[in-house]
Scaffold this active site. Sequence first.
Site, short mmCIF file in Angstrom:
data_model
loop_
_atom_site.label_atom_id
_atom_site.label_comp_id
_atom_site.label_asym_id
_atom_site.label_seq_id
_atom_site.Cartn_x
_atom_site.Cartn_y
_atom_site.Cartn_z
CE1 TYR A 1 -7.90 -4.39 -3.94
CE2 TYR A 1 -9.55 -5.74 -2.87
CZ TYR A 1 -8.39 -5.02 -2.81
OH TYR A 1 -7.70 -4.94 -1.62
CG LEU B 1 5.96 -15.76 4.23
CD1 LEU B 1 5.04 -15.07 5.23
CD2 LEU B 1 7.27 -16.16 4.90
N GLY C 1 6.90 -20.60 -0.18
CA GLY C 1 8.15 -21.21 -0.59
C GLY C 1 8.30 -21.39 -2.08
CE LYS C 2 3.37 -18.30 -5.33
NZ LYS C 2 1.96 -18.32 -5.82
CB SER D 1 0.17 -9.35 2.13
OG SER D 1 -0.32 -8.81 0.93
#
Length: 339
Positions: free
Chosen positions: A53, A225, A227-228, A218
Amino acid sequence: MEYRYIGKSGLRVTPICLGTMTFGSSTGKKEAFEILDIAYDRGINFYDTAELYPVPPEAKTAGVTETIVGEWLKTKPRDSIILATKVAGAASGWFVPPIRHGLTAMDRFHIEKAVEGSLKRLQTDYIDLYQMHWPDTVVPIEETMEAFDRLVRRGLVRYIGTSNDTAYGLTKANEIARFKGFARFESIQNNFSVLNPRFFDELATVCKREQVSLLPYSPIAGGVLSGKYNNKFIPEDARFSVYLKHGNKRVRTHATKFYNEKTLKATELFLDVAKKYDIHPVTLAVAYSKSFDFIASTIIGARKKEQLDASLDALELKLDKVVLEEIKKIQAEILYPMG
């Protein structure tokens, strides 16, 4: 606060874990510290990172997230934190994804070199949960499990887990561990959400029968999810808005797994359920992902501190059977929208 144990281990964790994969890329160090502090103040004791990461993974940034987490870790009592990280398998701390066809290297040398690097960056003398980031398709799993077992016996690692694995891979590894007397995988970290319920197909049965815990990542499908992406105007700095313009083809392909016609349609139906029960869609998605008995802790993430509250609000939310049945109907109507 509710606590759950990971597998058969002594790791007692909160039902939500803070993931850190954006720290050092889309999330700067100052904001990363603020996000970590908010989660800690809300009672979260479980934090997950990885040697590769931040994401998307690049050679020049690999290890930066662990360094940030390590600096923050020094500000808190070490025994108040359950710390998880993952080994990708390259002794240099870097590899070229995706991890397929033997490109990972889960042999003794690479695992020992990787843990040395992670301990140094995290500024700690032990890791609570050390996970195999991807299965190796070349190195015998016997060698991998022996290498992990050696780390446990040396006291560098308390428990081990796997990630992005299959029912066969998990079962094979743990049967070898049982036969050889090695430490076994206590957890599996796989993608699981309203949009990706494939874990139910086989792995859920393995986890329940063998007492291995899922640590789903996730839970809000990379932000889908929320909604963007269903709005008329999609934020330019949204994760998949950036990924779809990325120069790396693999990164763009990864984005289309989450962001496609079927996932947007399923999300539209999911948003209707959230509205019907007056629950923030992010809170509902995270609450869903911690609703099953084979799950120990759901891994959330946030690029900005403002995004964190909706996920953490799921700590107090337990979904009833009616809501879960409505979500199940969406999954039956649009099968496997993430492929």
